[in-house]
Design a protein around this motif. Sequence first.
Motif, PDB file in Angstrom:
ATOM      1  N   GLN A 123       0.823  -1.199   0.000  1.00  0.00           N
ATOM      2  CA  GLN A 123       0.000   0.000   0.000  1.00  0.00           C
ATOM      3  C   GLN A 123       0.861   1.256   0.000  1.00  0.00           C
ATOM      4  O   GLN A 123       1.909   1.302   0.631  1.00  0.00           O
ATOM      5  CB  GLN A 123      -1.003   0.015   1.147  1.00  0.00           C
ATOM      6  CG  GLN A 123      -0.447   0.239   2.503  1.00  0.00           C
ATOM      7  CD  GLN A 123      -1.522   0.339   3.583  1.00  0.00           C
ATOM      8  OE1 GLN A 123      -1.338   1.135   4.479  1.00  0.00           O
ATOM      9  NE2 GLN A 123      -2.583  -0.443   3.553  1.00  0.00           N
ATOM     10  N   GLU A 124       0.393   2.216  -0.779  1.00  0.00           N
ATOM     11  CA  GLU A 124       1.024   3.532  -0.850  1.00  0.00           C
ATOM     12  C   GLU A 124       0.028   4.528  -0.283  1.00  0.00           C
ATOM     13  O   GLU A 124      -1.131   4.579  -0.714  1.00  0.00           O
ATOM     14  CB  GLU A 124       1.339   3.877  -2.309  1.00  0.00           C
ATOM     15  CG  GLU A 124       1.882   5.274  -2.506  1.00  0.00           C
ATOM     16  CD  GLU A 124       2.082   5.620  -3.975  1.00  0.00           C
ATOM     17  OE1 GLU A 124       2.689   6.664  -4.226  1.00  0.00           O
ATOM     18  OE2 GLU A 124       1.637   4.871  -4.865  1.00  0.00           O
ATOM     19  N   TRP A 125       0.467   5.282   0.698  1.00  0.00           N
ATOM     20  CA  TRP A 125      -0.393   6.282   1.299  1.00  0.00           C
ATOM     21  C   TRP A 125      -0.424   7.519   0.412  1.00  0.00           C
ATOM     22  O   TRP A 125       0.614   8.098   0.102  1.00  0.00           O
ATOM     23  CB  TRP A 125       0.077   6.655   2.691  1.00  0.00           C
ATOM     24  CG  TRP A 125       0.038   5.539   3.685  1.00  0.00           C
ATOM     25  CD1 TRP A 125      -0.399   4.258   3.480  1.00  0.00           C
ATOM     26  CD2 TRP A 125       0.453   5.593   5.035  1.00  0.00           C
ATOM     27  NE1 TRP A 125      -0.287   3.519   4.627  1.00  0.00           N
ATOM     28  CE2 TRP A 125       0.241   4.311   5.605  1.00  0.00           C
ATOM     29  CE3 TRP A 125       0.993   6.595   5.833  1.00  0.00           C
ATOM     30  CZ2 TRP A 125       0.547   4.025   6.919  1.00  0.00           C
ATOM     31  CZ3 TRP A 125       1.290   6.297   7.156  1.00  0.00           C
ATOM     32  CH2 TRP A 125       1.065   5.030   7.681  1.00  0.00           C
ATOM     33  N   LEU A 126      -1.614   7.953   0.041  1.00  0.00           N
ATOM     34  CA  LEU A 126      -1.789   9.149  -0.773  1.00  0.00           C
ATOM     35  C   LEU A 126      -2.038  10.371   0.106  1.00  0.00           C
ATOM     36  O   LEU A 126      -1.665  11.480  -0.242  1.00  0.00           O
ATOM     37  CB  LEU A 126      -2.948   8.971  -1.761  1.00  0.00           C
ATOM     38  CG  LEU A 126      -2.819   7.777  -2.711  1.00  0.00           C
ATOM     39  CD1 LEU A 126      -4.072   7.633  -3.544  1.00  0.00           C
ATOM     40  CD2 LEU A 126      -1.574   7.926  -3.587  1.00  0.00           C
ATOM     41  N   ALA A 127      -2.729  10.154   1.207  1.00  0.00           N
ATOM     42  CA  ALA A 127      -3.040  11.247   2.128  1.00  0.00           C
ATOM     43  C   ALA A 127      -3.105  10.686   3.548  1.00  0.00           C
ATOM     44  O   ALA A 127      -3.597   9.585   3.755  1.00  0.00           O
ATOM     45  CB  ALA A 127      -4.384  11.887   1.762  1.00  0.00           C
TER      46      ALA A 127
END
Length: 130
Positions: A123-127
């Motif tokens: 997972q990549e955190w966008l916000a």
Amino acid sequence: MELTQVRLLVTDFPAVYRFYRDVLGLKPQFEAEHGPYAKLSPDSGNAAVALQDRAQLAHVLAELGAEPTGYRALLVLRVDDLDAVYAELVSRGAEFSGPPAPMGDRIRVAYLTDPEGNLVELQEWLALRG
């Protein structure tokens, strides 16, 4: 109380060990390709994934079945650049269920399974939550 690791119970220890070490790139605390136990960590943080030979643990826990069914665990690994990590892991032989995709408006995810069928989410955190 302190969480020290998430431990996966595996039947094909060498294959799962190589997956986490060679495909995902986690660093072993010590070399133990043939088990019965290993602890592997990402480059940063204190978190770790541990592998435990299922047959060895079955000697201690009689109710532990020899072969589990369905997903038994979901391991979540946060990455800074999901597209770059996805491409790198595909080049190492990883097979994803699909390309990176948004999950809501805060993260992007991609899923693959290890050789034992444990689900891995990148997972990549966008916000950040505000």
